[in-house]
Scaffold this motif. Structure first.
Motif, short mmCIF file in Angstrom:
data_model
loop_
_atom_site.label_atom_id
_atom_site.label_comp_id
_atom_site.label_asym_id
_atom_site.label_seq_id
_atom_site.Cartn_x
_atom_site.Cartn_y
_atom_site.Cartn_z
N GLU A 286 9.90 13.17 1.57
CA GLU A 286 9.38 13.91 0.43
C GLU A 286 8.36 13.07 -0.35
O GLU A 286 7.32 13.58 -0.77
CB GLU A 286 10.52 14.40 -0.46
N LEU A 287 8.66 11.79 -0.52
CA LEU A 287 7.71 10.90 -1.19
C LEU A 287 6.43 10.76 -0.35
O LEU A 287 5.32 10.81 -0.87
CB LEU A 287 8.34 9.53 -1.42
N GLY A 288 6.60 10.61 0.96
CA GLY A 288 5.45 10.53 1.85
C GLY A 288 4.60 11.79 1.80
O GLY A 288 3.36 11.72 1.80
N LEU A 289 5.26 12.94 1.71
CA LEU A 289 4.52 14.20 1.62
C LEU A 289 3.74 14.29 0.31
O LEU A 289 2.60 14.79 0.30
CB LEU A 289 5.48 15.39 1.74
N GLU A 290 4.32 13.80 -0.79
CA GLU A 290 3.57 13.78 -2.06
C GLU A 290 2.29 12.96 -1.90
O GLU A 290 1.22 13.39 -2.33
CB GLU A 290 4.42 13.15 -3.16
N LYS A 291 2.43 11.78 -1.28
CA LYS A 291 1.27 10.90 -1.10
C LYS A 291 0.25 11.53 -0.15
O LYS A 291 -0.96 11.46 -0.38
CB LYS A 291 1.70 9.54 -0.57
N ALA A 292 0.74 12.14 0.94
CA ALA A 292 -0.15 12.76 1.93
C ALA A 292 -0.90 13.94 1.33
O ALA A 292 -2.10 14.12 1.57
CB ALA A 292 0.64 13.19 3.17
N ASN A 293 -0.20 14.74 0.52
CA ASN A 293 -0.85 15.88 -0.15
C ASN A 293 -1.91 15.38 -1.11
O ASN A 293 -3.01 15.94 -1.17
CB ASN A 293 0.18 16.75 -0.87
N ALA A 294 -1.59 14.33 -1.87
CA ALA A 294 -2.56 13.78 -2.82
C ALA A 294 -3.79 13.25 -2.10
O ALA A 294 -4.92 13.35 -2.59
CB ALA A 294 -1.91 12.67 -3.65
N ALA A 295 -3.57 12.70 -0.90
CA ALA A 295 -4.68 12.14 -0.12
C ALA A 295 -5.41 13.22 0.69
O ALA A 295 -6.48 12.97 1.23
CB ALA A 295 -4.16 11.06 0.83
N GLY A 296 -4.80 14.40 0.79
CA GLY A 296 -5.40 15.48 1.58
C GLY A 296 -5.41 15.18 3.07
O GLY A 296 -6.29 15.63 3.79
N ASP A 297 -4.39 14.44 3.54
CA ASP A 297 -4.30 14.05 4.95
C ASP A 297 -3.48 15.08 5.72
O ASP A 297 -2.25 15.00 5.77
CB ASP A 297 -3.68 12.66 5.07
N GLY A 298 -4.17 16.05 6.28
CA GLY A 298 -3.51 17.15 6.97
C GLY A 298 -2.64 16.72 8.14
O GLY A 298 -1.56 17.27 8.36
N LYS A 299 -3.10 15.75 8.90
CA LYS A 299 -2.32 15.28 10.06
C LYS A 299 -1.01 14.66 9.60
O LYS A 299 0.06 14.96 10.14
CB LYS A 299 -3.14 14.27 10.86
N ALA A 300 -1.07 13.81 8.57
CA ALA A 300 0.15 13.18 8.06
C ALA A 300 1.08 14.24 7.46
O ALA A 300 2.30 14.20 7.68
CB ALA A 300 -0.19 12.11 7.04
N ILE A 301 0.51 15.20 6.72
CA ILE A 301 1.33 16.27 6.13
C ILE A 301 2.08 17.00 7.23
O ILE A 301 3.29 17.23 7.13
CB ILE A 301 0.45 17.25 5.32
N SER A 302 1.38 17.35 8.30
CA SER A 302 1.99 18.08 9.41
C SER A 302 3.12 17.27 10.05
O SER A 302 4.21 17.79 10.29
CB SER A 302 0.91 18.42 10.44
N ASP B 68 0.85 -1.20 0.00
CA ASP B 68 0.00 0.00 0.00
C ASP B 68 0.89 1.25 0.00
O ASP B 68 1.36 1.67 1.05
CB ASP B 68 -0.91 -0.01 1.22
N ALA B 69 1.09 1.81 -1.19
CA ALA B 69 1.97 2.99 -1.32
C ALA B 69 1.41 4.21 -0.61
O ALA B 69 2.12 5.20 -0.45
CB ALA B 69 2.20 3.30 -2.80
N ASN B 70 0.16 4.15 -0.17
CA ASN B 70 -0.46 5.28 0.54
C ASN B 70 -0.53 5.05 2.05
O ASN B 70 -1.29 5.72 2.74
CB ASN B 70 -1.85 5.55 -0.03
N TYR B 71 0.26 4.12 2.55
CA TYR B 71 0.32 3.87 4.00
C TYR B 71 1.25 4.94 4.58
O TYR B 71 2.44 4.74 4.77
CB TYR B 71 0.87 2.45 4.26
N LEU B 72 0.67 6.10 4.83
CA LEU B 72 1.45 7.31 5.10
C LEU B 72 2.37 7.21 6.31
O LEU B 72 3.49 7.74 6.28
CB LEU B 72 0.50 8.50 5.23
N TYR B 73 1.96 6.56 7.36
CA TYR B 73 2.81 6.51 8.55
C TYR B 73 4.01 5.59 8.35
O TYR B 73 4.99 5.68 9.08
CB TYR B 73 1.98 6.17 9.79
N ALA B 74 3.97 4.75 7.33
CA ALA B 74 5.14 3.93 7.00
C ALA B 74 6.29 4.83 6.52
O ALA B 74 7.45 4.57 6.82
CB ALA B 74 4.80 2.88 5.95
N TYR B 75 5.97 5.90 5.80
CA TYR B 75 7.01 6.83 5.36
C TYR B 75 7.65 7.51 6.57
O TYR B 75 8.88 7.64 6.64
CB TYR B 75 6.43 7.90 4.42
#
Length: 103
Positions: A77-93, A49-56
């Motif tokens: 940086e890759l995690g931030l790209e995925k988090a931005n695409a998902a609109g996950d504010g907590k992960a982005i922060s 799951d490439a969108n498993y944000l906390y793994a990044y």
């Protein structure tokens, strides 16, 4: 009674496509301070799951613990790209906060 890691490895053997299990196995390795294994299991998580944000986030922390901060930055940086695409504010922060801590 089997330990938690043993139990998780059995679950993984039964369902190798479960990203939650690979992530939990990685977190058990964090507790043991086995950062190469942490990275291996988080790579498995991200392959599932490439969108498993906390793994990044956790992978970058493990890379930094192994004194590979440049790789940790790339991971974040890759995690931030995925988090931005998902609109996950907590992960982005959280990803941004960790990235900033490396500067």
């Amino acid at each position: 009674m089997p330990d938690r890691l043993e139990q998780l490895e059995k679950l993984h053997a039964a369902d190798p496509a479960d990203a939650d299990i690979t992530y939990m196995i990685a977190m058990e390795h964090v507790k043991a301070g086995d950062y190469p294994s942490v990275i291996t299991w988080l790579d498995k998580t991200l392959a599932i799951d490439a969108n498993y944000l906390y793994a990044y986030y956790q992978k970058a922390k493990a890379q930094d613990a192994l004194d590979d901060t440049p790789a940790a930055r790339v991971t974040l940086e890759l995690g931030l790209e995925k988090a931005n695409a998902a609109g996950d504010g907590k992960a982005i922060s959280e990803l941004n906060e960790l990235l900033t801590s490396f500067e």
